[in-house]
Structures are given as structure tokens and as C-alpha cells.
Design a protein around this motif. Structure first.
Motif, PDB file in Angstrom:
ATOM      1  N   LEU A  50       0.845  -1.187   0.000  1.00 13.51           N
ATOM      2  CA  LEU A  50       0.000   0.000   0.000  1.00 13.51           C
ATOM      3  C   LEU A  50       0.883   1.239   0.000  1.00 13.51           C
ATOM      4  CD1 LEU A  50      -2.985   1.001   0.181  1.00 13.51           C
ATOM      5  CD2 LEU A  50      -2.632   1.130   2.664  1.00 13.51           C
ATOM      6  N   CYS A  51       0.816   2.013  -1.087  1.00  9.77           N
ATOM      7  CA  CYS A  51       1.601   3.247  -1.169  1.00  9.77           C
ATOM      8  C   CYS A  51       1.014   4.310  -0.249  1.00  9.77           C
ATOM      9  CB  CYS A  51       1.612   3.725  -2.619  1.00  9.77           C
ATOM     10  SG  CYS A  51       2.486   5.292  -2.879  1.00  9.77           S
ATOM     11  N   TYR A  52      -0.311   4.496  -0.300  1.00  7.77           N
ATOM     12  CA  TYR A  52      -0.999   5.407   0.610  1.00  7.77           C
ATOM     13  C   TYR A  52      -2.483   5.063   0.617  1.00  7.77           C
ATOM     14  CZ  TYR A  52      -1.875   7.914  -3.822  1.00  7.77           C
ATOM     15  OH  TYR A  52      -2.215   8.237  -5.107  1.00  7.77           O
ATOM     16  N   ASP A  53      -3.141   5.454   1.693  1.00  3.64           N
ATOM     17  CA  ASP A  53      -4.594   5.352   1.839  1.00  3.64           C
ATOM     18  C   ASP A  53      -5.085   6.775   2.074  1.00  3.64           C
ATOM     19  OD1 ASP A  53      -7.219   4.794   2.411  1.00  3.64           O
ATOM     20  OD2 ASP A  53      -6.807   3.334   3.987  1.00  3.64           O
ATOM     21  N   TRP A  54      -5.634   7.369   1.020  1.00  3.09           N
ATOM     22  CA  TRP A  54      -5.911   8.811   0.988  1.00  3.09           C
ATOM     23  C   TRP A  54      -7.398   9.068   1.138  1.00  3.09           C
ATOM     24  CZ3 TRP A  54      -8.225  11.987  -2.977  1.00  3.09           C
ATOM     25  CH2 TRP A  54      -7.894  13.347  -2.936  1.00  3.09           C
ATOM     26  N   GLY A  55      -7.761   9.991   2.010  1.00  2.00           N
ATOM     27  CA  GLY A  55      -9.160  10.363   2.183  1.00  2.00           C
ATOM     28  C   GLY A  55      -9.362  11.838   1.916  1.00  2.00           C
ATOM     29  N   PHE A  56     -10.451  12.165   1.200  1.00  2.00           N
ATOM     30  CA  PHE A  56     -10.660  13.553   0.812  1.00  2.00           C
ATOM     31  C   PHE A  56     -12.145  13.798   0.548  1.00  2.00           C
ATOM     32  CE2 PHE A  56     -10.700  16.886  -2.531  1.00  2.00           C
ATOM     33  CZ  PHE A  56     -10.060  17.883  -1.814  1.00  2.00           C
ATOM     34  N   VAL A  57     -12.818  14.729   1.121  1.00  3.30           N
ATOM     35  CA  VAL A  57     -12.300  15.573   2.185  1.00  3.30           C
ATOM     36  C   VAL A  57     -12.619  14.838   3.493  1.00  3.30           C
ATOM     37  CG1 VAL A  57     -12.538  17.836   3.298  1.00  3.30           C
ATOM     38  CG2 VAL A  57     -12.711  17.642   0.815  1.00  3.30           C
ATOM     39  N   GLU A  58     -11.587  14.551   4.301  1.00  2.00           N
ATOM     40  CA  GLU A  58     -11.743  13.655   5.441  1.00  2.00           C
ATOM     41  C   GLU A  58     -12.793  14.159   6.429  1.00  2.00           C
ATOM     42  OE1 GLU A  58     -11.105  10.030   7.025  1.00  2.00           O
ATOM     43  OE2 GLU A  58     -10.174  10.805   5.197  1.00  2.00           O
ATOM     44  N   GLU A  59     -12.861  15.483   6.608  1.00  2.00           N
ATOM     45  CA  GLU A  59     -13.850  16.026   7.556  1.00  2.00           C
ATOM     46  C   GLU A  59     -15.282  15.910   7.029  1.00  2.00           C
ATOM     47  OE1 GLU A  59     -11.506  19.680   5.937  1.00  2.00           O
ATOM     48  OE2 GLU A  59     -11.095  17.595   6.508  1.00  2.00           O
ATOM     49  N   ASN A  60     -15.438  15.570   5.750  1.00  2.00           N
ATOM     50  CA  ASN A  60     -16.781  15.355   5.192  1.00  2.00           C
ATOM     51  C   ASN A  60     -17.303  13.940   5.423  1.00  2.00           C
ATOM     52  OD1 ASN A  60     -16.860  17.923   4.184  1.00  2.00           O
ATOM     53  ND2 ASN A  60     -16.611  17.359   2.040  1.00  2.00           N
ATOM     54  N   LYS A  61     -16.429  13.043   5.838  1.00  2.00           N
ATOM     55  CA  LYS A  61     -16.800  11.623   5.815  1.00  2.00           C
ATOM     56  C   LYS A  61     -18.011  11.309   6.689  1.00  2.00           C
ATOM     57  CE  LYS A  61     -14.926   6.961   5.993  1.00  2.00           C
ATOM     58  NZ  LYS A  61     -16.135   6.380   6.588  1.00  2.00           N
ATOM     59  N   ALA A  62     -18.000  11.769   7.928  1.00  2.00           N
ATOM     60  CA  ALA A  62     -19.110  11.445   8.830  1.00  2.00           C
ATOM     61  C   ALA A  62     -20.425  12.011   8.303  1.00  2.00           C
ATOM     62  CB  ALA A  62     -18.816  11.971  10.233  1.00  2.00           C
ATOM     63  N   ALA A  63     -20.398  13.263   7.853  1.00  2.00           N
ATOM     64  CA  ALA A  63     -21.619  13.874   7.337  1.00  2.00           C
ATOM     65  C   ALA A  63     -22.086  13.175   6.055  1.00  2.00           C
ATOM     66  CB  ALA A  63     -21.389  15.352   7.072  1.00  2.00           C
ATOM     67  N   THR A  64     -21.146  12.749   5.230  1.00  2.00           N
ATOM     68  CA  THR A  64     -21.495  12.031   4.001  1.00  2.00           C
ATOM     69  C   THR A  64     -22.158  10.698   4.334  1.00  2.00           C
ATOM     70  OG1 THR A  64     -19.635  13.063   2.849  1.00  2.00           O
ATOM     71  CG2 THR A  64     -20.584  11.100   1.845  1.00  2.00           C
TER      72      THR A  64
END
Length: 788
Positions: A163-177
Motif C-alpha cells: 500500500l503506497c498510501y490510503d488517501w481520504g478527501f475531504v476527510e472532515e466530510n466523511k461522517a456527514a457524508t
């Protein structure tokens, strides 16, 4: 009447005369006195421990000058990656070493093990066959999801995993999404593949290294889209050559599509070897070699979900993507599935919540990097396919569903960081409905059915961020280089002009379009202006051509430099006419004193600049040459709406494109003919991805599509005549020309419209259970779906 010169005109491309008459100067045309030739012995296994490389017998063969292996590069830097991505936990990506020649292990079929330098190519190839290899073959990891499971073979032993990276975007949106999905009235899900592609530019890659012992200077002639960047990466990070001792020249280049952006091992090797043996060294890729050494494109596996409320408004979107990096990190590979992909997931729509997750994975395959569109086609394909599927599930018209959710107010802050400055998605859809003749589709479908064929209509919308910039922003996102552009405008004494640009032309028509801009500003004939590019010794540092940035960024640098020229020339003209420079205007190649009949010709002013008899030197220094660097404040955001009509043979599964229409908003247009040509080419490549192309590996990591016998490229018969329109104009608000990029749009907008059309054709025959077929939609895949 249409204009015949300047901005908005369509003069024939001046560079085409030399190309069509065989007078182009490509890298393979460059042959230096005393040059030797190199052949790379490449791995024929995907993953193996390199126990022994015995070159003794090969070294004694006729014509062999020297054989290099990984041991010769023990003290030399590896190929650098130009972009660092930080994962969703704040940790930097895993970044393995990328040696020029394999050291310890081979990691994909095509990985270079040894380089044989000989008097002829034939002697180098013969000697390669005499090299004895002891490779302990290891299990290859090809499937991305399998590669990140516990216990999977590691491509790089020194990394913690594949795994090169595990990228989240926009991370602060995740719970609301996630919460929005729980409360949604309807959710549509779709799993799909963005198939791996081989760029296949007409000209294969070539590198010629030269070394001057008397000055300790190296020169690399190479097929590159950005020679200044190659000089920076190779000189500073690989070979340790100071920039003033290293020149990189990219002459005429026969197509790039992204695959010639990157710094490759072969370039570093030829430069290094020339210094070692004190004579020029040349390498020309064969087509088969290109399949396993050029960076590939795309290769994403994604799940996308769209949440809608009871009124069919988009309320949330989330995606999970596995992105293949291949065996090593190519120059800009980490940025493609992240910042060039995640930031475009809002598309043309006012979806308030978007969350994107990307897992980048190392596998035993050729490295993957930017290919025409670079991240934006992958985003558009996911989004436009899931919208089409949602429309069918809801029983609503797919165009109406899109229109209902269009962004209509600008500037618009998306939930994925970028700000769209201008656009008019309603207008492009209106124009598409006009040029595609939707009202006549029912009759055309009946005509197809009368022949025993199925006819389908597919639409999609796209938006892309291009004219890649600004430097301060991309620097914060991990770019290890600036993304400005430069231009030097040198006015000669008799009024002709040489423009040195950091942009590079490999099919875009720069030698025609750039003079149109400057000629319009000065009111002179375009034939008086030459464009100089592709040589680090002749112009200021520039970032090159990719990401549809040449005109928006490079052209803007030319505008700024020309404005400096005009300001100085006005001062000279003012002295010549005994007026104030504030009263001087330039029009039709003359300087006028406003409100009078006084004027002086352009050529008289330029001559005076170099023969300064008529003005005091303490006020104005001689000469007329200016340089400007331009770093835009934002991307440009071209957009459009595309429609495709296909005819499908239910007996064979064969799909033919019958009509294709494209309505694009590229802002202000400099040369309409060139713009149309760019759209045509992009659509052709998009159709290739949708119906024909796909790089396929077997479980052992062997490339099954390693030649044109197995990799299907689109031909003239595979594409229709296109109806294209770019009359819907919303000028970009933050560059002086008001232009937006156009070079990648066709490749971004076309794949989903083709696939949507095929699904529509199948549904017209009652095959409503078929909601998706992965690209390429070959006859076999379509027939199998119909008869499953």
C-alpha cells in the motif's frame, strides 16, 4: 466574415509543412559523430530475485564497447518521484527506490537489468543474448485488492506493505457524508473499472546522450514534453550534474499524451553512459519495448455511490478506488488518482457532500502515470455512469436529472476544495441537444431496428481542472516543482520577433497559435514571429506542456512579456514623436499619438531600440527583450456536454459509433481549427478506451497485450465524423487571455457517453438487467452480457 489572422482566426498550422514533407527533426533523426548504440536487456519475469548477471561472454562479442549493470549505478541516485501524497492519517506515502538498472530484484516484465553499449544496435542485441542471468522467480502480485491483503508477496521488501498510501478527501466530510446516505430517499451504487491503457504515441521514445570532455558538459536529446523538468530531475537527483553543465533538448516530438512527461531510466542511462565512455550513446525504443517500458495510464477499480433526496436532488457522493501504481512511482503518479481525481468528483453538479477514498497499490506491472486527462477522465467516468444508472432506477430522463442538479451560480465553491470561476452548463447542454438532433433519434432508432440492429443514445457532462497551477497551492499538496510558465520575447532590430517559451509542442500547434496572440497585441503579421521551444539552453526555466496548460499558463507568460515590450516601445516611440508615453497607442503595427495624426511604424521603433540615436540612454536602455514568469491563481475549468449514438449487432455484440456530438466551453478561442482538432483527437482516444483498448496481464505478470496483435488501437473506420461546437463561451476570469484548456476534454467526456449509449441500446431490447459492462466494450463482452 471570419477573421484571417490574429485571435479567433484559423490559419493553417505552419509546422505541418515540414512534418508532411518529411522535414521534421525528431530525436531519432539526430546522429552524432562517433555515437554508440544501447540495447537494454529487460526482465522477462514479473518478480524475481536477481542472483547473478554474468556479462563476461557478452563483453567479448564483436562491437561491444561496454556493458552496464546495476552495480555500475551503486553510487548514483534513482529515478525520483515529483509528487508526494500524504495519507488520511497524516503520514507520507511509502516511496521505494527506483534504480536506473535493476538492483537485487526485478519487479515487472520489462524492468531493465543490463545495458549493452555497442557499435551498432544489432551487435548490442546479439550481445544481450549472451548474458547469463540467474533469476529466482518469486510470486507476482498483479491484482490490486489481493496485493494489500495480509501475506501478499511484497513488491518492495523494504516497505511495510504494497500500500503506497490510503488517501481520504475531504476527510472532515466523511461522517456527514455517511449520515446523508443513511437518510437518503434513494441510493445508487456502481462498481466499475477504468481500464489500463498504453499511450502509443506515433513516435516511440528516444534518448541520445552526449558528453564534451573539454567543458565537462552533458547534453541529452530526448522525446520529452518538458525538457527543463527533465534537466532538474536528472541533474539534481539522479546524476548530480550541475544545471549549467547539463543541457536537455526536445526537438520535434511525435505525440506524447502524457507518457513523455516523465523522467525515464533510459534518459539517465544514456547521459551517464556518454560520460563514462566519452562518446555519444543512442537508444531508440522499439514498439514492443514501448509496451513494457512506457508508463501506462488509468487502471482504477472503483465503487461509487450517489445519494438523492425524494425530489431527486443529489445530496451526497462517495467513492472508494484502488489505483495501480505499478512496480515503481513514476514522476507524477501519486497525484493522478488523488489531487487530479478527487478534486473533480463534484463534476458539474451542486452535490453538497463528497468523500473520496483512494488506495494506491504497488504491483508487479509497468508503472502507471498521467495519460491524457490524468485523473479527470477517471472521475468523470465514475460520476456520469452512476448518474445514468440512477436515472434508470428512478425512471427519469437522464438529461433532466442532470439539468436539475447543475451548478448555475458562479463562482462556485465545491465541497472538494476547488472553486469554479465560470461556466454555463445549461448552455452547453442546450447546444448539445441542438447539434446532436435528439428530436430525430426515435426515427434513427427505428431505422436501425429495421436492419436488425439496436440503437442507443448516451449523454454525459464533464468539467475538468486544467492549466495546472498555482505553484503555492500544488506545493502544499505535495508537488516537488513549481507549475508556473515562462517566456522571453526578443524583438530584433528589424521588427521580427523570437519567442522562447518553456512550453513544449508535440502536436498542439504552438508555432501557429502563439504567434496569433502576439501578433494581435502588436498589430503585426504572424509570419514575423517565431516560436523557440524544447531547448534548455535557449530559454528561461519552464515547466513544459501537460494538463492543458500551454495557452492558459504559457500563453499568459507571453502576454505578460509582450506587455513589457509594448511599455518600453511606447517610451521609445514617445521620444521619436516628441510626445508623452502616456499618450501613445499601438494599433495595426504603428504607434500613434492619441488624438493626432502622428504615428511611427513598428519597425522604426524596434530599429531605434538597437540604434539609439534619438533618445537619452539614461532614460531608456538599448535593446527590446523582456522575460516574464506567469503563475496563475487558479486552474481553468473547461466543461461541456457530449452525446454518442451507437448501433449494436445483437448477433455478434459488435458496437459501432454512428454519431458523436460535443459541445464545449473553452473560454475565449485563439484558433478554432486547432481547438476542433484537439477535441477530435481526444474523442478518438476516448472511443478507443471505451470500445477497444486495454492492457491485460496474466496471473504471472506477463503482459498479454504487448503488441498491436493483441492491443486494439482505434482506426479511421472505428470513429464517425464528429459534430463539435465551442460557441458557448464563459471566459476564464484569472488569466489575461480568458482561455481554458482544450487538449484533454475529448478524452474526458467521451468514454461515459459511449458506455451510456451501449447500455441504452441494450435496454431498448428489454435487457434492463444489464446495468453496466466494463470497458473496453468488446464484441465478446457485450455478447456475453446479452447472453448470460
Amino acid at each position: 466574415m471570419p477573421k484571417d489572422h490574429g485571435i479567433g482566426a484559423s490559419p493553417k498550422r505552419r509546422e505541418d509543412l515540414r512534418f508532411l514533407t518529411g522535414n521534421g527533426n525528431y530525436t531519432d533523426d539526430i546522429n552524432l559523430y562517433g555515437q554508440a548504440y544501447v540495447h537494454f536487456l529487460r526482465s522477462d519475469v514479473a518478480h524475481g530475485r536477481l542472483n547473478k548477471v554474468d556479462t563476461s561472454a557478452a563483453a567479448d562479442m564483436p562491437g561491444v564497447v561496454r556493458i552496464f549493470t546495476g552495480d555500475d549505478f551503486a553510487g548514483v541516485g534513482g529515478i525520483p518521484c515529483g509528487w508526494q501524497v500524504t495519507d488520511k492519517h497524516g503520514q507520507p506515502m511509502q516511496e521505494p527506490a527506483h534504480p536506473v538498472l535493476a538492483q537485487g530484484k526485478v519487479r515487472h516484465v520489462g524492468d531493465p537489468i543490463a545495458a549493452i553499449v555497442a557499435e551498432t544496435y544489432e551487435q548490442a542485441r546479439d550481445a544481450a543474448e549472451a548474458i547469463v542471468l540467474d533469476i529466482e522467480e518469486l510470486p507476482a502480485v498483479i491484482d490490486m485488492k489481493a496485493a494489500v491483503k495480509d501475506g501478499a508477496p511484497k513488491v518492495h521488501d523494504d516497505l511495510t506493505s504494497n500500500l503506497c498510501y490510503d488517501w481520504g478527501f475531504v476527510e472532515e466530510n466523511k461522517a456527514a457524508t455517511d449520515e446523508a446516505f443513511k437518510n437518503a430517499a434513494h441510493v445508487t451504487s456502481l462498481e466499475l473499472v477504468n481500464n489500463r491503457l498504453v499511450a502509443n504515441p506515433m513516435e516511440p521514445r528516444v534518448a541520445v546522450g552526449d558528453y564534451n570532455r573539454s567543458t565537462d558538459e552533458s547534453t541529452l536529446y530526448t522525446t520529452s514534453q518538458n525538457p527543463h523538468v527533465i534537466r532538474l530531475l536528472m541533474g539534481a537527483f539522479v546524476l548530480g550534474i550541475p544545471e549549467h553543465k547539463l543541457r536537455v533538448v526536445a526537438p520535434d516530438v511525435g505525440g506524447g499524451f502524457g507518457t513523455k512527461i516523465f523522467h525515464y531510466a533510459e534518459e539517465a542511462f544514456c547521459t551517464f553512459a556518454a560520460r563514462q565512455i566519452k562518446r555519444p550513446v543512442k537508444w531508440t525504443s522499439s514498439r514492443s519495448e514501448a509496451f513494457m517500458s512506457d508508463a501506462h495510464g488509468r487502471d482504477h477499480v472503483s465503487k461509487i455511490e450517489l445519494a438523492l433526496d425524494k425530489d431527486n436532488n443529489f445530496i451526497a457522493l462517495r467513492t472508494e478506488t484502488y489505483a495501480n501504481m505499478g512496480a515503481y512511482l513514476s514522476t507524477f503518479a501519486p497525484s493522478v488518482p488523488t489531487w487530479l481525481h478527487g478534486t473533480l468528483m463534484a463534476g458539474n453538479y451542486r452535490t453538497p457532500l463528497v468523500y473520496v477514498n483512494v488506495k494506491a497499490v504497488f504491483t508487479n506491472t509497468v508503472p502507471v502515470d498521467a495519460y491524457r486527462g490524468a485523473g479527470r477522465p477517471e472521475a468523470t467516468y465514475q460520476l456520469e455512469r452512476v448518474i445514468d444508472k440512477a436515472a434508470r432506477e428512478l425512471g427519469v430522463d437522464p438529461i433532466k436529472l442532470r439539468r436539475q442538479n447543475f451548478i448555475t451560480q458562479f463562482p462556485y465553491q465545491t465541497p472538494v476544495a476547488v472553486v469554479y470561476d465560470t461556466g454555463n452548463y445549461v448552455a452547453t447542454m442546450d447546444k448539445l441537444e441542438e447539434i446532436a438532433d435528439f428530436s430525430g433519434f426515435a426515427a434513427r432508432r427505428k431505422a436501425s431496428e429495421a436492419k436488425g440492429k439496436l440503437r442507443g443514445l448516451g449523454v454525459n457532462c464533464y468539467i475538468e481542472a486544467c492549466g495546472i497551477a498555482p505553484s503555492n497551492l500544488v506545493g502544499q499538496l505535495g508537488a516537488r516543482a513549481g507549475l508556473y510558465e515562462s517566456a522571453t520575447v526578443r524583438v530584433n532590430a528589424t521588427g521580427s520577433i523570437s519567442v522562447m517559451t518553456g512550453s513544449h509542442s508535440h502536436g498542439q500547434g504552438h508555432e501557429t497559435a502563439f504567434p496569433q496572440v502576439i501578433a494581435e497585441m502588436l498589430g503585426i503579421d504572424e509570419s514575423m514571429i517565431e516560436i523557440v521551444h524544447g531547448d534548455t539552453a535557449k530559454g528561461p526555466m519552464g515547466m513544459g506542456t501537460y494538463g492543458s496548460r500551454s495557452l492558459a499558463v504559457g500563453g499568459s507568460a507571453m502576454v505578460r512579456a509582450t506587455e513589457k515590450i509594448i511599455n518600453k516601445a511606447k517610451k521609445i516611440a514617445a521620444h521619436l514623436m516628441e510626445a508623452s508615453d502616456a499618450d501613445i497607442e499601438i494599433k495595426d503595427g504603428k504607434f500613434h499619438v492619441a488624438g493626432t495624426d502622428k504615428s511611427v511604424a513598428w519597425g522604426d521603433v524596434t530599429l531605434a531600440a538597437y540604434v539609439p540615436h534619438n533618445y537619452p540612454l539614461e532614460d531608456i536602455e538599448p535593446g527590446l527583450e523582456e522575460t516574464a514568469f506567469y503563475d496563475p491563481s487558479n486552474f481553468t475549468y473547461p466543461s461541456g456536454a457530449y452525446a454518442c449514438e451507437v448501433e449494436l449487432d445483437p448477433d455478434t455484440g459488435r458496437v459501432t459509433i454512428e454519431r458523436f456530438s460535443a459541445a464545449d466551453d473553452f473560454g475565449n478561442i485563439i484558433n478554432p481549427m486547432i481547438v476542433s482538432g484537439q477535441v477530435h483527437g481526444g474523442i478518438g482516444q476516448g472511443i478507443g478506451q471505451a470500445l477497444l483498448e486495454g492492457a491485460v496481464y496474466d496471473d504471472n505478470g506477463q503482459l498479454l497485450t504487448g503488441s498491436y496483435m493483441d492491443y486494439a488501437m482505434p482506426r479511421a473506420a472505428d470513429v464517425p465524423f464528429y459534430a463539435v461546437d465551442h460557441s458557448c463561451v464563459t471566459p476564464c476570469t484569472h488569466n489575461p487571455l480568458g482561455v481554458k484548456g482544450c487538449g484533454e476534454a475529448g478524452a474526458i467526456g467521451s468514454p461515459p457517453s459511449v458506455v451510456n449509449a451501449v447500455i441504452d441500446a441494450l435496454h431498448s431490447a428489454g435487457k434492463t438487467h444489464i446495468t453496466h459492462i466494463d470497458m473496453p466494450l468488446s464484441p465478446n463482452r457485450v455478447w456475453a452480457a446479452m447472453n448470460a
